[in-house]
Design an enzyme around this catalytic site. Structure first.
Site, PDB file in Angstrom:
ATOM      1  N   HIS B 124       1.110  -3.557 -18.869  1.00  0.00           N
ATOM      2  CA  HIS B 124       2.567  -3.535 -18.677  1.00  0.00           C
ATOM      3  C   HIS B 124       3.073  -4.975 -18.770  1.00  0.00           C
ATOM      4  O   HIS B 124       2.348  -5.909 -18.430  1.00  0.00           O
ATOM      5  CB  HIS B 124       2.818  -2.972 -17.277  1.00  0.00           C
ATOM      6  CG  HIS B 124       4.244  -2.713 -16.925  1.00  0.00           C
ATOM      7  ND1 HIS B 124       5.099  -3.707 -16.535  1.00  0.00           N
ATOM      8  CD2 HIS B 124       4.970  -1.563 -16.886  1.00  0.00           C
ATOM      9  CE1 HIS B 124       6.291  -3.184 -16.252  1.00  0.00           C
ATOM     10  NE2 HIS B 124       6.234  -1.880 -16.469  1.00  0.00           N
ATOM     11  N   ASP B 201      -3.884  -4.315 -11.419  1.00  0.00           N
ATOM     12  CA  ASP B 201      -2.512  -3.817 -11.334  1.00  0.00           C
ATOM     13  C   ASP B 201      -2.600  -2.312 -11.072  1.00  0.00           C
ATOM     14  O   ASP B 201      -2.860  -1.534 -11.988  1.00  0.00           O
ATOM     15  CB  ASP B 201      -1.790  -4.121 -12.644  1.00  0.00           C
ATOM     16  CG  ASP B 201      -0.440  -3.425 -12.745  1.00  0.00           C
ATOM     17  OD1 ASP B 201      -0.029  -2.766 -11.761  1.00  0.00           O
ATOM     18  OD2 ASP B 201       0.195  -3.531 -13.809  1.00  0.00           O
ATOM     19  N   GLN B 204       0.219   2.234 -11.310  1.00  0.00           N
ATOM     20  CA  GLN B 204       0.158   3.631 -11.752  1.00  0.00           C
ATOM     21  C   GLN B 204      -0.952   4.412 -11.065  1.00  0.00           C
ATOM     22  O   GLN B 204      -0.989   5.635 -11.154  1.00  0.00           O
ATOM     23  CB  GLN B 204      -0.048   3.706 -13.267  1.00  0.00           C
ATOM     24  CG  GLN B 204       1.141   3.245 -14.081  1.00  0.00           C
ATOM     25  CD  GLN B 204       2.351   4.154 -13.900  1.00  0.00           C
ATOM     26  OE1 GLN B 204       2.236   5.333 -13.574  1.00  0.00           O
ATOM     27  NE2 GLN B 204       3.537   3.596 -14.121  1.00  0.00           N
ATOM     28  N   LYS B 227       6.492   4.178  -6.972  1.00  0.00           N
ATOM     29  CA  LYS B 227       5.700   5.054  -7.836  1.00  0.00           C
ATOM     30  C   LYS B 227       4.836   5.994  -7.007  1.00  0.00           C
ATOM     31  O   LYS B 227       4.075   6.787  -7.537  1.00  0.00           O
ATOM     32  CB  LYS B 227       4.790   4.218  -8.738  1.00  0.00           C
ATOM     33  CG  LYS B 227       5.507   3.099  -9.452  1.00  0.00           C
ATOM     34  CD  LYS B 227       5.335   3.155 -10.927  1.00  0.00           C
ATOM     35  CE  LYS B 227       5.794   1.875 -11.586  1.00  0.00           C
ATOM     36  NZ  LYS B 227       6.723   2.137 -12.689  1.00  0.00           N
ATOM     37  N   CYS B 365       7.819  -0.731 -21.467  1.00  0.00           N
ATOM     38  CA  CYS B 365       7.440  -2.080 -20.993  1.00  0.00           C
ATOM     39  C   CYS B 365       6.023  -2.426 -21.415  1.00  0.00           C
ATOM     40  O   CYS B 365       5.294  -3.079 -20.664  1.00  0.00           O
ATOM     41  CB  CYS B 365       7.579  -2.212 -19.483  1.00  0.00           C
ATOM     42  SG  CYS B 365       9.248  -2.006 -18.913  1.00  0.00           S
TER      43      CYS B 365
HETATM   44  C1  LIG Z   1       1.153  -0.415 -14.977  1.00  0.00           C
HETATM   45  C2  LIG Z   1       2.369  -1.018 -14.327  1.00  0.00           C
HETATM   46  N1  LIG Z   1       2.325  -2.256 -13.860  1.00  0.00           N
HETATM   47  C3  LIG Z   1       3.365  -2.837 -13.255  1.00  0.00           C
HETATM   48  C4  LIG Z   1       4.561  -2.173 -13.118  1.00  0.00           C
HETATM   49  C5  LIG Z   1       5.686  -2.877 -12.451  1.00  0.00           C
HETATM   50  O1  LIG Z   1       6.046  -2.244 -11.284  1.00  0.00           O
HETATM   51  P1  LIG Z   1       7.421  -2.629 -10.560  1.00  0.00           P
HETATM   52  O2  LIG Z   1       8.478  -2.533 -11.606  1.00  0.00           O
HETATM   53  O3  LIG Z   1       7.552  -1.620  -9.495  1.00  0.00           O
HETATM   54  O4  LIG Z   1       7.259  -4.016 -10.045  1.00  0.00           O
HETATM   55  C6  LIG Z   1       4.672  -0.873 -13.594  1.00  0.00           C
HETATM   56  C7  LIG Z   1       5.963  -0.162 -13.495  1.00  0.00           C
HETATM   57  O5  LIG Z   1       6.508   0.330 -14.442  1.00  0.00           O
HETATM   58  C8  LIG Z   1       3.555  -0.283 -14.211  1.00  0.00           C
HETATM   59  O6  LIG Z   1       3.618   0.964 -14.696  1.00  0.00           O
END
Ligand SMILES: Cc1ncc(COP(=O)(O)O)c(C=O)c1O
Lengths: 150, 407
Positions: B124, B201, B204, B227, B365
């Protein structure tokens, strides 16, 4: 299917979306402008040939949804032979058509473009329909930076 | 499935009880954010209507209650991911802030010019850009572990990226754009064999799978509550205590200090050193309520239900001519990213929306993923614990409408 969808995705729009007209590079172009919608990734390059204030030729290349491609295609057909001033007026009318209630949809200068009036019911898609047009305005204003809808 | 009472579960989510464009809402955008059960909403309301006070600083009853609830939420996060100690849990805004915290603080202390940071091709943007910024500041370099056509990390190529200069690995537990579950245990082992710490990370992963940071032996783990059926604006960074202890503060302010004079400031102990200013107290407590909810349904049950949904949906959409699934890893969660010949993902999204079906269309993203699979965008349906087989039938029927419109 939902009547608003039928109105949005009329056959002409599907057709222009799939087989956009004037979809090529224009070697003789004197204005080349990139337009980009970062939200959805729609991208296009607009080519203009302008002679003594008259738009002699318009072509474009790019990729995007049916609405953005059809809008660019219909725009390219519509602008050929118009003066720069007329093009700017048409942009304003077109913008009103897809964003304002009670816009003068019968606006004479819009011709076939009124087929995109259904976009008004889909606010998140207005940027798709206007990408080519914002790119046009940037090109006519002699901007150097690519046009972005955000 | 026995004891998975889907009707009862759906009744927990007020948002699901609505009509959109005249159709019952079919919410299939759970990878973007999940809906909130009534218990989470009630917890937020109860906090603001009964306990609201600042934490760690009042002597009065409300502050005591707010502090106790806030710290209880930290313990819930700790237990949820099986961390050793609550002090290893730093509350942040979400996964993005967690990763930025590490990139700034740990990065400032440990990353130098010529060092290398390994990420994968399926990250992401939140797990790409903070490292790019760090590389720009320090002169370090980013190395990308490639993925195969099924969207799985190429472990041999990953292993070969390590060198004496490798200082950090940052990798998604689960890809939001593709659904791939990465073999992070193996990846962490490989990194540790090279004495390289690993940030996972987990944005998900948390709502779909058991997480045991001690068994994984990961060094950092990032979470977003929104999430996980919790509130927005709150998340957590897990870091091993010895790493956190040695890291310089990320932001300055109240709460993160023990003593301030103009000559010198001494910092509070972990995790407070990393929680400058008044935190998102209500959010943290709501996060705790979301974890209670997940525990009550049971992650094993949730994972099993979602896996059945994924299998059912994959079989059904594979029968749609012209539909191509992007992301066919053997090990994946309920994410269906796809393209449909003739129809652009945006047009698919619009047609589905008019039937009350919420999916995402775009690059999710993860622009490098789009480039890797040579598509400008995909349509993505992502499943949560409250989705049903009947909803997938509606999705499939709506995709047939898309085809009839565009074919
Ligand atoms: C794999 C992954 N990493 C990081 C994020 C970022 O999360 P947040 O926007 O809640 O900070 C997301 C959210 O879309 C994600 O799906």
């Amino acid at each position: 299917m939902n009547p608003e969808l039928r109105e949005l995705y009329q056959q002409v729009i599907i057709d222009h979306g799939k087989r956009p007209r004037n979809f090529c590079k224009l070697d003789a172009a004197d204005r080349v402008m990139d337009g980009y919608n970062p939200l959805c990734g729609d991208k296009l390059t607009l080519y203009l040939k302008i002679d003594a204030g008259i738009i002699k030729d318009v072509t474009f290349q790019g990729s995007g949804c049916a609405i953005s491609m059809a809008s660019a295609s219909l725009m390219s057909e519509h602008l050929k032979g118009k003066t720069v001033e007329e093009a700017e007026n048409i942009f304003n009318s077109f913008h009103a058509l897809v964003t304002e209630d009670n816009a003068k949809a019968k606006d004479q200068q819009l011709g076939k473009l009124t087929i995109l009036a259904g976009v008004k019911e889909f606010p998140v898609r207005v940027k798709c329909a206007t990408l080519a047009w914002h790119t046009l305005v940037g090109a006519l204003a002699g901007k150097q930076e690519p046009v972005s809808t955000e | 499935m026995v004891n998975y009472d889907i009707d009862k579960i759906r009744a927990d989510f007020p948002v699901l009880q609505q009509q959109v464009h005249g159709h019952p809402l079919v919410y299939l955008d759970n990878a973007a954010t999940t809906q909130k059960p009534q218990t989470v909403i009630d917890t937020l309301v109860a906090y603001y209507s009964q306990d609201n006070a600042n934490v760690h600083r009042g002597v009065h009853a409300l502050s005591e209650r707010a502090t106790a609830n806030y710290e209880a939420a930290r313990a819930k996060v700790q237990q949820f991911i099986h961390a050793k100690d609550p002090s290893e849990i730093v509350f942040v805004r979400g996964a993005s802030e967690a990763i930025n915290l590490v990139a700034n603080s740990y990065g400032q202390a440990h990353i130098r010019a010529g060092d290398e940071i390994i990420i994968t091709h399926m990250e992401h943007h939140s797990n790409i850009v903070p490292w790019q910024l760090l590389c720009e500041r320090t002169g370090a370099n980013l190395k990308i572990a490639p993925i195969n056509d099924a969207a799985e990390v190429d472990l041999d190529a990953y292993t070969q990226l390590f060198s004496a200069n490798t200082k950090l690995v940052a990798c998604a537990h689960i890809s939001n754009a593709l659904g791939t579950i990465n073999p992070i245990k193996t990846m962490i082992q490989i990194a540790h064999d090279h004495n390289v710490p690993v940030l996972i990370d987990g944005a998900q992963a948390a709502p779909h799978t058991h997480i045991d940071v001690q068994a994984l032996d990961c060094d950092f783990y990032a979470l977003s509550a929104h999430k996980m059926y919790g509130p927005t604006g709150i998340g957590a960074l897990y870091a091993k205590a010895e790493l956190l202890d040695a890291m310089p503060p990320y932001q300055g302010g109240g709460e993160m200090i023990t003593q301030v004079t103009f000559a010198k400031t001494t910092y509070n102990k972990i995790p407070f050193k990393f929680e400058a200013g008044t935190p998102n107290i209500a959010g943290a407590i709501g996060f705790g309520a979301a974890i209670d909810y997940l525990n009550r349904i049971g992650l094993t049950n949730i994972a099993a239900h979602e896996h059945e949904l994924l299998n059912y949906a994959t079989n059904a959409v594979n029968r749609i001519p012209g539909l191509k699934i992007i992301g066919t890893a053997k090990d994946k969660i309920g994410v269906l990213s796809f393209t449909l010949e003739e129809a652009h993902p945006h047009d698919i999204g619009t047609v589905l929306d008019r039937q009350g079906i919420a999916i995402r269309a775009g690059h999710h993203c993860a622009m490098p993923v789009m480039e890797r699979f040579n598509v400008p965008a995909t349509a993505r349906a992502s499943f949560g614990l409250y989705n049903t087989f009947a909803e997938i039938d509606k999705l499939v029927a709506a995709l047939e409408d898309v085809r009839s419109l565009f074919a």
